[in-house]
Design a protein around this motif. Sequence first.
Motif, PDB file in Angstrom:
ATOM      1  N   GLU A   1     -47.011  27.175   4.979  1.00  0.00           N
ATOM      2  CA  GLU A   1     -46.059  27.166   6.078  1.00  0.00           C
ATOM      3  C   GLU A   1     -45.068  26.018   5.918  1.00  0.00           C
ATOM      4  O   GLU A   1     -45.472  24.908   5.608  1.00  0.00           O
ATOM      5  N   ILE A   2     -43.802  26.301   6.116  1.00  0.00           N
ATOM      6  CA  ILE A   2     -42.818  25.216   6.077  1.00  0.00           C
ATOM      7  C   ILE A   2     -42.471  24.860   7.507  1.00  0.00           C
ATOM      8  O   ILE A   2     -42.130  25.734   8.303  1.00  0.00           O
ATOM      9  N   LEU A   3     -42.566  23.611   7.825  1.00  0.00           N
ATOM     10  CA  LEU A   3     -42.165  23.200   9.163  1.00  0.00           C
ATOM     11  C   LEU A   3     -41.065  22.172   9.036  1.00  0.00           C
ATOM     12  O   LEU A   3     -41.005  21.444   8.049  1.00  0.00           O
ATOM     13  N   GLY A   4     -40.201  22.103  10.011  1.00  0.00           N
ATOM     14  CA  GLY A   4     -39.159  21.096   9.974  1.00  0.00           C
ATOM     15  C   GLY A   4     -38.069  21.461  10.944  1.00  0.00           C
ATOM     16  O   GLY A   4     -37.944  22.623  11.348  1.00  0.00           O
TER      17      GLY A   4
ATOM     18  N   ALA B   1     -27.587  35.869  -3.558  1.00  0.00           N
ATOM     19  CA  ALA B   1     -26.456  35.478  -4.391  1.00  0.00           C
ATOM     20  C   ALA B   1     -25.519  34.528  -3.662  1.00  0.00           C
ATOM     21  O   ALA B   1     -24.529  34.074  -4.213  1.00  0.00           O
ATOM     22  N   ASP B   2     -25.847  34.211  -2.403  1.00  0.00           N
ATOM     23  CA  ASP B   2     -24.988  33.329  -1.620  1.00  0.00           C
ATOM     24  C   ASP B   2     -25.040  31.903  -2.175  1.00  0.00           C
ATOM     25  O   ASP B   2     -26.083  31.458  -2.686  1.00  0.00           O
ATOM     26  N   GLY B   3     -23.935  31.204  -2.052  1.00  0.00           N
ATOM     27  CA  GLY B   3     -23.859  29.831  -2.564  1.00  0.00           C
ATOM     28  C   GLY B   3     -24.843  28.897  -1.900  1.00  0.00           C
ATOM     29  O   GLY B   3     -25.243  27.870  -2.462  1.00  0.00           O
ATOM     30  N   PHE B   4     -25.267  29.262  -0.690  1.00  0.00           N
ATOM     31  CA  PHE B   4     -26.280  28.512   0.044  1.00  0.00           C
ATOM     32  C   PHE B   4     -27.494  28.205  -0.822  1.00  0.00           C
ATOM     33  O   PHE B   4     -28.050  27.106  -0.800  1.00  0.00           O
ATOM     34  N   PHE B   5     -27.927  29.219  -1.590  1.00  0.00           N
ATOM     35  CA  PHE B   5     -29.133  29.033  -2.395  1.00  0.00           C
ATOM     36  C   PHE B   5     -28.849  28.286  -3.695  1.00  0.00           C
ATOM     37  O   PHE B   5     -29.750  27.741  -4.296  1.00  0.00           O
ATOM     38  N   GLU B   6     -27.593  28.303  -4.113  1.00  0.00           N
ATOM     39  CA  GLU B   6     -27.282  27.568  -5.333  1.00  0.00           C
ATOM     40  C   GLU B   6     -27.373  26.064  -5.084  1.00  0.00           C
ATOM     41  O   GLU B   6     -27.738  25.302  -5.964  1.00  0.00           O
ATOM     42  N   HIS B   7     -27.062  25.659  -3.851  1.00  0.00           N
ATOM     43  CA  HIS B   7     -26.961  24.221  -3.602  1.00  0.00           C
ATOM     44  C   HIS B   7     -28.167  23.686  -2.859  1.00  0.00           C
ATOM     45  O   HIS B   7     -28.051  22.797  -2.031  1.00  0.00           O
ATOM     46  N   GLY B   8     -29.319  24.245  -3.123  1.00  0.00           N
ATOM     47  CA  GLY B   8     -30.537  23.640  -2.602  1.00  0.00           C
ATOM     48  C   GLY B   8     -31.202  24.407  -1.484  1.00  0.00           C
ATOM     49  O   GLY B   8     -32.234  23.982  -0.983  1.00  0.00           O
ATOM     50  N   GLY B   9     -30.623  25.524  -1.037  1.00  0.00           N
ATOM     51  CA  GLY B   9     -31.281  26.328  -0.020  1.00  0.00           C
ATOM     52  C   GLY B   9     -32.539  26.950  -0.589  1.00  0.00           C
ATOM     53  O   GLY B   9     -32.645  27.167  -1.789  1.00  0.00           O
ATOM     54  N   PHE B  10     -33.514  27.220   0.277  1.00  0.00           N
ATOM     55  CA  PHE B  10     -34.789  27.743  -0.220  1.00  0.00           C
ATOM     56  C   PHE B  10     -35.293  28.811   0.741  1.00  0.00           C
ATOM     57  O   PHE B  10     -35.201  28.662   1.961  1.00  0.00           O
ATOM     58  N   LEU B  11     -35.767  29.915   0.169  1.00  0.00           N
ATOM     59  CA  LEU B  11     -36.282  31.000   1.003  1.00  0.00           C
ATOM     60  C   LEU B  11     -37.739  31.206   0.654  1.00  0.00           C
ATOM     61  O   LEU B  11     -38.089  31.439  -0.496  1.00  0.00           O
ATOM     62  N   GLN B  12     -38.579  31.090   1.661  1.00  0.00           N
ATOM     63  CA  GLN B  12     -40.008  31.306   1.409  1.00  0.00           C
ATOM     64  C   GLN B  12     -40.497  32.481   2.242  1.00  0.00           C
ATOM     65  O   GLN B  12     -40.398  32.477   3.461  1.00  0.00           O
ATOM     66  N   PHE B  13     -41.030  33.493   1.562  1.00  0.00           N
ATOM     67  CA  PHE B  13     -41.578  34.634   2.295  1.00  0.00           C
ATOM     68  C   PHE B  13     -42.993  34.301   2.719  1.00  0.00           C
ATOM     69  O   PHE B  13     -43.785  33.793   1.924  1.00  0.00           O
ATOM     70  N   ALA B  14     -43.291  34.593   3.978  1.00  0.00           N
ATOM     71  CA  ALA B  14     -44.618  34.230   4.482  1.00  0.00           C
ATOM     72  C   ALA B  14     -45.611  35.350   4.297  1.00  0.00           C
ATOM     73  O   ALA B  14     -46.813  35.140   4.357  1.00  0.00           O
ATOM     74  N   VAL B  15     -45.108  36.563   4.095  1.00  0.00           N
ATOM     75  CA  VAL B  15     -45.993  37.719   3.995  1.00  0.00           C
ATOM     76  C   VAL B  15     -45.752  38.369   2.633  1.00  0.00           C
ATOM     77  O   VAL B  15     -44.625  38.467   2.181  1.00  0.00           O
TER      78      VAL B  15
ATOM     79  N   TRP C   1     -39.285  31.882   5.863  1.00  0.00           N
ATOM     80  CA  TRP C   1     -38.670  30.639   6.316  1.00  0.00           C
ATOM     81  C   TRP C   1     -37.477  30.336   5.418  1.00  0.00           C
ATOM     82  O   TRP C   1     -37.528  30.615   4.222  1.00  0.00           O
ATOM     83  N   MET C   2     -36.464  29.757   6.032  1.00  0.00           N
ATOM     84  CA  MET C   2     -35.293  29.399   5.241  1.00  0.00           C
ATOM     85  C   MET C   2     -35.024  27.923   5.441  1.00  0.00           C
ATOM     86  O   MET C   2     -34.953  27.458   6.573  1.00  0.00           O
ATOM     87  N   ARG C   3     -34.907  27.215   4.330  1.00  0.00           N
ATOM     88  CA  ARG C   3     -34.651  25.789   4.434  1.00  0.00           C
ATOM     89  C   ARG C   3     -33.282  25.495   3.848  1.00  0.00           C
ATOM     90  O   ARG C   3     -33.012  25.846   2.700  1.00  0.00           O
ATOM     91  N   PRO C   4     -32.398  24.890   4.606  1.00  0.00           N
ATOM     92  CA  PRO C   4     -31.049  24.614   4.088  1.00  0.00           C
ATOM     93  C   PRO C   4     -31.068  23.412   3.155  1.00  0.00           C
ATOM     94  O   PRO C   4     -32.014  22.632   3.169  1.00  0.00           O
ATOM     95  N   PRO C   5     -30.010  23.225   2.367  1.00  0.00           N
ATOM     96  CA  PRO C   5     -29.895  22.014   1.552  1.00  0.00           C
ATOM     97  C   PRO C   5     -29.796  20.801   2.472  1.00  0.00           C
ATOM     98  O   PRO C   5     -29.459  20.947   3.649  1.00  0.00           O
ATOM     99  N   ALA C   6     -30.088  19.624   1.924  1.00  0.00           N
ATOM    100  CA  ALA C   6     -30.071  18.412   2.740  1.00  0.00           C
ATOM    101  C   ALA C   6     -28.716  18.250   3.412  1.00  0.00           C
ATOM    102  O   ALA C   6     -27.679  18.384   2.775  1.00  0.00           O
ATOM    103  N   GLY C   7     -28.760  17.983   4.724  1.00  0.00           N
ATOM    104  CA  GLY C   7     -27.536  17.702   5.450  1.00  0.00           C
ATOM    105  C   GLY C   7     -26.727  18.932   5.805  1.00  0.00           C
ATOM    106  O   GLY C   7     -25.606  18.822   6.287  1.00  0.00           O
TER     107      GLY C   7
ATOM    108  N   VAL D   1     -35.550  23.853   9.435  1.00  0.00           N
ATOM    109  CA  VAL D   1     -36.032  25.114   8.862  1.00  0.00           C
ATOM    110  C   VAL D   1     -35.867  26.249   9.866  1.00  0.00           C
ATOM    111  O   VAL D   1     -36.128  26.090  11.052  1.00  0.00           O
ATOM    112  N   VAL D   2     -35.388  27.367   9.372  1.00  0.00           N
ATOM    113  CA  VAL D   2     -35.158  28.512  10.254  1.00  0.00           C
ATOM    114  C   VAL D   2     -36.222  29.561   9.972  1.00  0.00           C
ATOM    115  O   VAL D   2     -36.523  29.857   8.825  1.00  0.00           O
ATOM    116  N   ARG D   3     -36.784  30.101  11.046  1.00  0.00           N
ATOM    117  CA  ARG D   3     -37.844  31.089  10.901  1.00  0.00           C
ATOM    118  C   ARG D   3     -37.246  32.481  11.077  1.00  0.00           C
ATOM    119  O   ARG D   3     -36.437  32.710  11.979  1.00  0.00           O
TER     120      ARG D   3
END
Lengths: 874, 449
Positions: free
Chosen positions: A492-495, A521-535, A549-555, A498-500
């Motif tokens: 689980e990613i918490l923070g 393919a969005d630039g969001f993921f190129e610059h540090g975004g992270f997508l974690q599937f929980a199921v 869960w989706m975690r954006p790049p820092a800042g 982090v967007v659920r």
Amino acid sequence: VRASAGHLQIVESALRPRRRPRLVALKEPARRLSRWLSEGERRLSLLLLAIIGASGWLHASRSAARRVIIRPVARLAVSARLIDEAEKSSLFPALNSSDIAFDVLTARKSSSVSARPVLNDLALLPPALRKIGVKWLEDQSHLRDELPRTVYNGLVDEPATAGTERLDFMLLLIQRIATGFSDPQAMGLLQSLWTLSSAMPNPYDRSSLNLSASNALIHLIATRPEVESKFIEDCKNYRGNDRRLALDLLARTVRRRGVASSKSFLKLNAAIDMSHHETDRFASIADVAQRTAARSSERTRRPEGSLVGRSMSRLGVAVTIAYAPIAVVAVLWATDLRSPLIDKLPFAEIPLEVSLALLALIATLNVFTVQLSTTRLPATVARVSGQPWQLAGAYSSAIVLVATTALAPEDPPPLWQLLEVALMVSSFAWLGGALARIFRRTDAAEACKDYVDRYIHRWNSAGKRFGTEQWRAAQLSRGIEALPFANIGSGEILGHDVVRIEAAARGLFVPNHRNLRRSLADGFFEHGGFLQFAVGFGRVVPMGDTVAWMRPPAGQRVQDRLFRRLTKGLRPRGASDVENVSTQAITLSSFALETAKLGDTRLAETIAEQASMIVSSHMSCIRRQRAKLHGSIETPLQFDEQNALTYPVTPVLRDIISLVVARAGESERVGGVADILVARCLTATGPSEQTPIILASLLSSAGPNSLGPERFASWLRQAGIRALAMESDIGFGMATQELGKLASKGGQEAVIALRSLAALSAASMRLRPSQFRISWSEVSDWTSSNLESIESVRVPLHVGSAAMESGSFTAALACVRSLRTPAQRLTLQKLTDHEHVFIEARLAEATGLYLSQVPTDALERFRDFAASVVPAAT
Amino acid sequence: MTHIPVSSENPGHVEVTPEHRVTSAEVLDQLSREVSSPKKAERALYVRIGHYDQPGFLNPLLFGFWIMPLLLSDEAPLSVPGLEQLGMAWAEDELREWVPPEELRRLISEPGVKVHSPNESTEERPSLWACVLNTSIESQIESTLISLAMLIERQELVVNTRQTSVAVLPDEAARVDGETIKLIGDEVRSNGWVSATRAIRARAEAAGCSIHVEYRNPLMELHEARARMPLTRHVYNTLPGAKEFIDRIVNSLTQGWAIAGPVPEQLLQRTRDMLDGAGIPSLIAHCVRDAFVCGVGVLYIGSVPLRDPWLLRPEEVEEFDGNSATQVIDGKKEVIRPVVAMQGASQLDSSVALSLLEPLVLNAANRDLFLQILLNTRIVKKVGSSLPPQVRQWAETTEPLAIGQLTAFAKSDHVFHPATLKLPPLSKELYSAGFELMEPAVSRLSVGQ
């Protein structure tokens, strides 16, 4: 933020769909056809070669004929698969230079009267021809008597002058003619063969003779008892490397003995004093354990219900409903049809009240019967059993009758009254039929069968769709695993940042492929975004559950646009049809268990069979669909391996097994019905469903007390054997581990568990020898802590005897080694004496072990073997 | 407050699917282009990255390693001052704890081989970074970036600490390495790897050098792989643990076969008898050892049952597939079939296979170096008083370092898969008598110019 071209390429390389056009379906028939054709060609070529050999003209005018015939003979030899295509080139010089090559290829009788020149000629042929030459020489009856002497002379008297090719050839021949030597010749051969095989070997040397000589030696020892006893005597005097080699050779002779191998093994063990290490090595080389793997592990059975039957029944219902309105139209249209006979018949006019009463009667009966069924049967089954298709005919006729009485034309056509009467009669007839049908269905078994027959197609097509989704899910998860910025896992990613993403509806979680590709393919993921599937993909998720869960790049923060798009793409797909299958199977199963509880075992078993049919049919549709899609996958040429996909658990399987495990302990009768369901679930599924693992883990959490140690152990045994057949080592390990836990409880439970473990050990020797030590370690754990118990001797005795009989000498040795104390050895003697050995044989049979045709002999052989092995302590 | 499961928390052999291969190649290609400096500086570092596909016997936590190309294949025998007086027997006795006598004699008296250090690279001969394919792509990116960053940092360290003491160098290097790992790891996780590449480029510029990275497979061509076989054999023969590791796997792979298959049992029986009769189990042990140590092992079985099967020397194998191999002896090619062929680690886009011991070449070279150092210090101690005090001082301080390093090498099994230690113990007679060690092997390895 726009993504760079490189990022797009990365996403594309992982998630590009890989499919091939459907032509693959034709591949299998085409392959079968070509195999059939080439087999025919082979036979024809052999025949032609034999004809060439039989016709005498080959030798008539030698030079001329030969030149003509070389090419055809070579080609025929290749297409008859006597010679490999690659070695064809070596064939021409041989055919050019010698007669013997022709003779060998065309299976002609040799013209030579002496064996020696034939041997010399054969040894000079190219290797491919020499191999056939050995067989050919065996068929030359006029040379057979002379061969042993020639070979003996060649090997013993003049080995130095013979040349490597000839030596090779003669060593190979010994295997065929070992029985033909006289006693002194055999003894002489033993010496010279031993000298050859015990020379220092060099594995990189092209012309070493060690192994061919050892091979010949083994044949000689195995066929000649006097040579064997001489060799055993010699062996006792050898030291170091020689002794090791001699023991290896003796161990290999054991394997030549077939069913007598256990006797021979015992004899050699008793004759030679071997150290601890030597015994181990001897047993492992003598081991004959190699087993046929299950060929049909991935084969699926046909789904129930045929397509023809289904369309016929649909057509039947359509005709039943439609013929009454059609008759009305026909009568209205046929105005000029008038028959004096019909005019004379006294038809009564049917009033509207009567027709309404008829309709009411049918409806009342319908409601009444459904109500009646509901009290006895589960609601869904009752609905089907209370409404046979004949009722539709009755309704149709009655409604049309009401219409004709209510809306009769001013000037009725000639057949109008006849029509009304006919409708009334047919309505009654259908009603009668329906009632008969309903009465038959008061039998619950009949009702359930009708129910399954009616819906099996729906469940099958649900299976087909589910199979497609599972395959897609497995494909997609491989792609996701390959991406550096997306992952599947339950962590689980918490923070705060982090967007659920939650499931918008209940259903099957298989993300939309195209949407996912675009989102990632969005630039969001190129610059540090992270997508974690929980199921995991392909699972059923409840509404509101977290799917990712989706975690954006820092800042940065997650953009709404991307979030909306992903939520849409990750929306679970409707899975009501799949879940419906599960519900129905559960309904029928629990009905069966309920019935069994009330006491009607026969009825309960019939219903359980129907329930298991739902499972097996649905499962085979799923598996067939997956296999079909997997066959259509495109694998790039450079990756030649076919990675097996892992599929998620199928809901119906898990639900049925957990129901059965939870309720099997209610009473003995319920347990009996549960047995049927478990057995069917195990056999209806393949390796990718992992049923043994599901069963073992559910049993593990339920514990032996909930369903009685007997049944607990028996199911674990079934799961273990099924796991062996499907080569699922994890499943087998889990089953044996649970049994080991049960054994550690002591008392009667330990005995039950040990019996199952013994059966599993014996099964593993026959199905999957490498797994023997897994089950045996559980047994030896128990025996080492219960040395004084009689079971600590009995189980090794039974398993060891079974091992000796199936030729698993390593396993038998492990059994002997587990008898550590002198007291245990004494008990072994006592159990196998004249009084007790018959009881032990019976017990072994009851455990499910096969100890050859004379079980008492097998037990005594094991005792003798145990006596000949040096105890581990010394 | 963000937690992401990183690769090190979730180790394990990653299944190499076609998607995984394609994406790995794509990602590392992008990475190499991103991290390269636009302009060439005075001091330029050249790196080439390639993929190394290990068959699962190495530690899953091995993410990558530097491969050191051959520099000099015929280095003169060592001249150890003072050894003549003391005699070889004395030296053997003195170092018996660390090295078998026979090996020490070869180490000193036979010519050695020199390999490139990763810190020295030219445009024609870049340093080679082998990225292990069987790890998740996140770890591939992270480990490659970290190793590039470390390369730059170490350059800095070497330039700046010319004047400081050698004795503190290992500690200093460890500190710098630790900092780099943390820095790059954090950057990758919080801002993505593209941003980390920029950081590395900037670091290189700040240090006054430029970095030029290229992703290209295969890591080694055939002639290069062939030239390295004596090196990896040396690793097998001398490095403690290496031989046992290989032998254990060979033992469990090749001995005690139970044959199974969807054919009648009688046929299986006959097949196994034929295999055993032809001595395949012991020959296949040689074949698998050749494959793991030299990269390729080929066993010719076409002569069965007429004649014994035999092994092809790894150096003579040009190419092979499942069924045939091309053997080259003195420039003459011969296609041999049918064969049983095994390979060690494989590369992308090439059929040339590499040794499983390739990651250990540096260890073996360092061990050889420290053995020499230890020998020298012992000689100094023995000869003692006649030498100048600086030399004696050097021997005093260096001996513990050498002993420490040699002790570390004596139990260096971290490169291997932990599960191999649980494999059943060896049966003693795995290989033919006289072939326990592998030949031809080099006698000594050294690194750098």
